[in-house]
Enzyme design. Structure first.
Site, PDB file in Angstrom:
ATOM      1  N   LYS A 143       0.615  -1.223  -0.511  1.00 46.73           N
ATOM      2  CA  LYS A 143       0.215   0.104   0.085  1.00 46.73           C
ATOM      3  C   LYS A 143       0.658   1.189  -0.019  1.00 46.73           C
ATOM      4  O   LYS A 143       0.236   2.506  -0.991  1.00 46.73           O
ATOM      5  CB  LYS A 143      -0.773   0.003   1.052  1.00 46.73           C
ATOM      6  CG  LYS A 143      -2.355  -1.115   1.087  1.00 46.73           C
ATOM      7  CD  LYS A 143      -2.825  -1.338   2.417  1.00 46.73           C
ATOM      8  CE  LYS A 143      -4.243  -2.022   2.245  1.00 46.73           C
ATOM      9  NZ  LYS A 143      -5.106  -1.605   3.248  1.00 46.73           N
ATOM     10  N   ASP A 187     -10.083   2.406   1.974  1.00 48.54           N
ATOM     11  CA  ASP A 187     -10.098   1.934   3.426  1.00 48.54           C
ATOM     12  C   ASP A 187     -10.933   2.785   4.127  1.00 48.54           C
ATOM     13  O   ASP A 187     -11.540   2.626   4.925  1.00 48.54           O
ATOM     14  CB  ASP A 187      -8.804   1.462   4.084  1.00 48.54           C
ATOM     15  CG  ASP A 187      -8.419   0.243   3.403  1.00 48.54           C
ATOM     16  OD1 ASP A 187      -9.112  -0.774   2.455  1.00 48.54           O
ATOM     17  OD2 ASP A 187      -7.035   0.124   3.176  1.00 48.54           O
TER      18      ASP A 187
HETATM   19  P1  NAP Z   1      -0.387  -3.528   9.839  1.00 53.63           P
HETATM   20  O1  NAP Z   1       0.080  -2.139   9.331  1.00 53.63           O
HETATM   21  O2  NAP Z   1       0.946  -5.289  10.017  1.00 53.63           O
HETATM   22  O3  NAP Z   1       0.166  -3.533  11.699  1.00 53.63           O
HETATM   23  C1  NAP Z   1      -0.473  -4.721  12.294  1.00 53.63           C
HETATM   24  C2  NAP Z   1      -0.626  -3.929  13.579  1.00 53.63           C
HETATM   25  O4  NAP Z   1      -1.299  -5.357  14.816  1.00 53.63           O
HETATM   26  C3  NAP Z   1      -0.001  -3.256  14.294  1.00 53.63           C
HETATM   27  O5  NAP Z   1      -0.372  -2.094  15.535  1.00 53.63           O
HETATM   28  C4  NAP Z   1       1.003  -3.465  15.868  1.00 53.63           C
HETATM   29  O6  NAP Z   1       1.626  -4.064  16.684  1.00 53.63           O
HETATM   30  C5  NAP Z   1      -0.139  -5.189  15.752  1.00 53.63           C
HETATM   31  N1  NAP Z   1      -0.407  -6.281  15.987  1.00 53.63           N
HETATM   32  C6  NAP Z   1      -0.035  -7.216  15.410  1.00 53.63           C
HETATM   33  N2  NAP Z   1       0.604  -8.818  16.305  1.00 53.63           N
HETATM   34  C7  NAP Z   1      -0.243  -8.093  18.160  1.00 53.63           C
HETATM   35  C8  NAP Z   1       0.006  -8.383  18.982  1.00 53.63           C
HETATM   36  N3  NAP Z   1       0.352  -9.567  19.268  1.00 53.63           N
HETATM   37  N4  NAP Z   1      -0.162  -8.214  20.034  1.00 53.63           N
HETATM   38  C9  NAP Z   1      -1.291  -7.390  20.155  1.00 53.63           C
HETATM   39  N5  NAP Z   1      -0.755  -6.315  18.561  1.00 53.63           N
HETATM   40  C10 NAP Z   1      -0.127  -6.644  17.215  1.00 53.63           C
HETATM   41  O7  NAP Z   1      -1.528  -4.217   9.644  1.00 53.63           O
HETATM   42  P2  NAP Z   1      -2.780  -3.718   8.813  1.00 53.63           P
HETATM   43  O8  NAP Z   1      -2.381  -3.575   7.357  1.00 53.63           O
HETATM   44  O9  NAP Z   1      -3.210  -2.336   9.666  1.00 53.63           O
HETATM   45  O10 NAP Z   1      -3.452  -5.358   8.696  1.00 53.63           O
HETATM   46  C11 NAP Z   1      -4.050  -4.965  10.414  1.00 53.63           C
HETATM   47  C12 NAP Z   1      -5.448  -5.877  10.322  1.00 53.63           C
HETATM   48  O11 NAP Z   1      -6.777  -5.517   9.903  1.00 53.63           O
HETATM   49  C13 NAP Z   1      -5.416  -7.939   9.814  1.00 53.63           C
HETATM   50  O12 NAP Z   1      -5.350  -8.559  10.736  1.00 53.63           O
HETATM   51  C14 NAP Z   1      -5.755  -7.129   8.046  1.00 53.63           C
HETATM   52  O13 NAP Z   1      -6.384  -8.192   7.841  1.00 53.63           O
HETATM   53  C15 NAP Z   1      -7.118  -6.488   8.765  1.00 53.63           C
HETATM   54  N6  NAP Z   1      -7.785  -5.697   7.371  1.00 53.63           N
HETATM   55  C16 NAP Z   1      -8.628  -5.762   7.432  1.00 53.63           C
HETATM   56  C17 NAP Z   1      -9.562  -4.754   6.172  1.00 53.63           C
HETATM   57  C18 NAP Z   1     -10.541  -5.145   5.984  1.00 53.63           C
HETATM   58  O14 NAP Z   1     -10.942  -4.650   5.196  1.00 53.63           O
HETATM   59  N7  NAP Z   1     -11.438  -5.558   6.950  1.00 53.63           N
HETATM   60  C19 NAP Z   1      -8.337  -3.292   6.140  1.00 53.63           C
HETATM   61  C20 NAP Z   1      -6.608  -3.443   6.175  1.00 53.63           C
HETATM   62  C21 NAP Z   1      -6.907  -4.609   6.890  1.00 53.63           C
HETATM   63  P3  NAP Z   1       3.390  -3.558  16.934  1.00 53.63           P
HETATM   64  O15 NAP Z   1       2.931  -2.170  16.096  1.00 53.63           O
HETATM   65  O16 NAP Z   1       3.301  -3.312  17.819  1.00 53.63           O
HETATM   66  O17 NAP Z   1       3.604  -4.392  16.007  1.00 53.63           O
END
Ligand code: NAP
Length: 249
Positions: free
Chosen positions: A48, A85
């Site tokens: 992205k 989003d």
């Molecule tokens: P990202 O940029 O990789 O960020 C991941 C986030 O999760 C960070 O805040 C990270 O914290 C946190 N995290 C990971 N493991 C953790 C744990 N064990 N305990 C607490 N926090 C944890 O990912 P993203 O793009 O934001 O996506 C996040 C989620 O949203 C994913 O599951 C993705 O599939 C979902 N999503 C869904 C949609 C939809 O259309 N429904 C759209 C976008 C994303 P740290 O900074 O501390 O690592």
């Protein structure tokens, strides 16, 4: 969901296809798409930020969030970046975000999009918690929201962490709130999508808190992308049925 929508709209010559691309081939691949007849692309993790960087123009939303999930092409190869989003989240809420308070869990890519969307929609307070607090602090400073180190009651709770994606049993150990604390919110949005309810969605339902699941958010952002490519209103119900694998309306 896009294939179902294109059929519903009678756009017979159109197709939507999956194109797995490794990061080192991302730019080269995207630049080849307009000449190959593509009018646009959705972009997901981990591309992205790269999608925004290679675009010739971008919407204010994509520029402020620092990431694009939707690219639109002209036949000459001009690339325009958008982030659906953010408006997709706002469209999925059961009420307008204006004047509401929100707690956002997560400061990754989707946390940024959600915090920006809520602030842009006029939320009265947007607080962001993150496992690594320095990332929440950076996001808060850049987007003009508030970083917090624990959970508190608010109208809206949005889970933008990947917690619950693989192992639902550890959800409440990894987040700063208990299942009972979900009753402190009017609505829960869980961006995580998986087969069946996430632990957060199930616990919120048990406490009669309104829920919006990750698949609904996926449908909403996809509908807005489709509208920007086709110029026609997206058939939300058809897309939702397509995404959920339920019989068409
Ligand atoms: P990202 O940029 O990789 O960020 C991941 C986030 O999760 C960070 O805040 C990270 O914290 C946190 N995290 C990971 N493991 C953790 C744990 N064990 N305990 C607490 N926090 C944890 O990912 P993203 O793009 O934001 O996506 C996040 C989620 O949203 C994913 O599951 C993705 O599939 C979902 N999503 C869904 C949609 C939809 O259309 N429904 C759209 C976008 C994303 P740290 O900074 O501390 O690592």
């Amino acid at each position: 969901m896009h294939t179902a929508a294109l059929a519903h709209l009678g756009l017979d010559g159109w197709t939507y296809q999956r194109l797995p691309v490794p990061p080192d081939l991302f730019e080269e691949t995207v630049r080849a798409l307009p000449a190959a007849g593509f009018v646009g692309a959705n972009v997901t993790i981990p591309h992205k930020e790269a999608a925004l960087a290679l675009a010739d123009t971008a919407t204010p939303a994509a520029a402020a969030i620092g990431a694009a999930n939707t690219l639109s092409f002209t036949p000459e190869g001009h690339i325009h970046a958008d982030n659906t989003d953010a408006p997709g989240l706002i469209a999925a809420l059961p009420w307008p975000a204006t004047g509401r308070t929100a707690l956002v869990l997560g400061a990754g890519g989707s946390g940024r999009a959600v915090a920006w969307a809520l602030k842009d929609a006029g939320a009265a307070d947007v607080a962001v918690w993150n496992r690594s607090p320095e990332r929440a602090a950076r996001l808060a400073e850049e987007l003009g929201v508030r970083a917090v180190t624990g959970a508190h009651a608010a109208d809206l709770l949005v889970n933008c962490t990947s917690v619950g994606l693989t192992d639902v049993s550890t959800t409440f150990k990894e987040l700063p709130l208990s299942a009972d604390a979900l009753a402190d919110f009017s609505c829960l949005v869980d961006l995580v999508y998986r087969d069946g309810d996430t632990a957060l969605i199930a616990a919120a339902r048990d406490r009669e808190v309104a829920v919006v699941d990750g698949l609904e958010i996926l449908v909403r952002q996809g509908a807005l992308s489709l509208e920007s490519w086709t110029g026609v209103q997206a058939p939300i119900d058809t897309m939702r049925d397509g995404a959920r694998g339920t019989p068409p309306h």
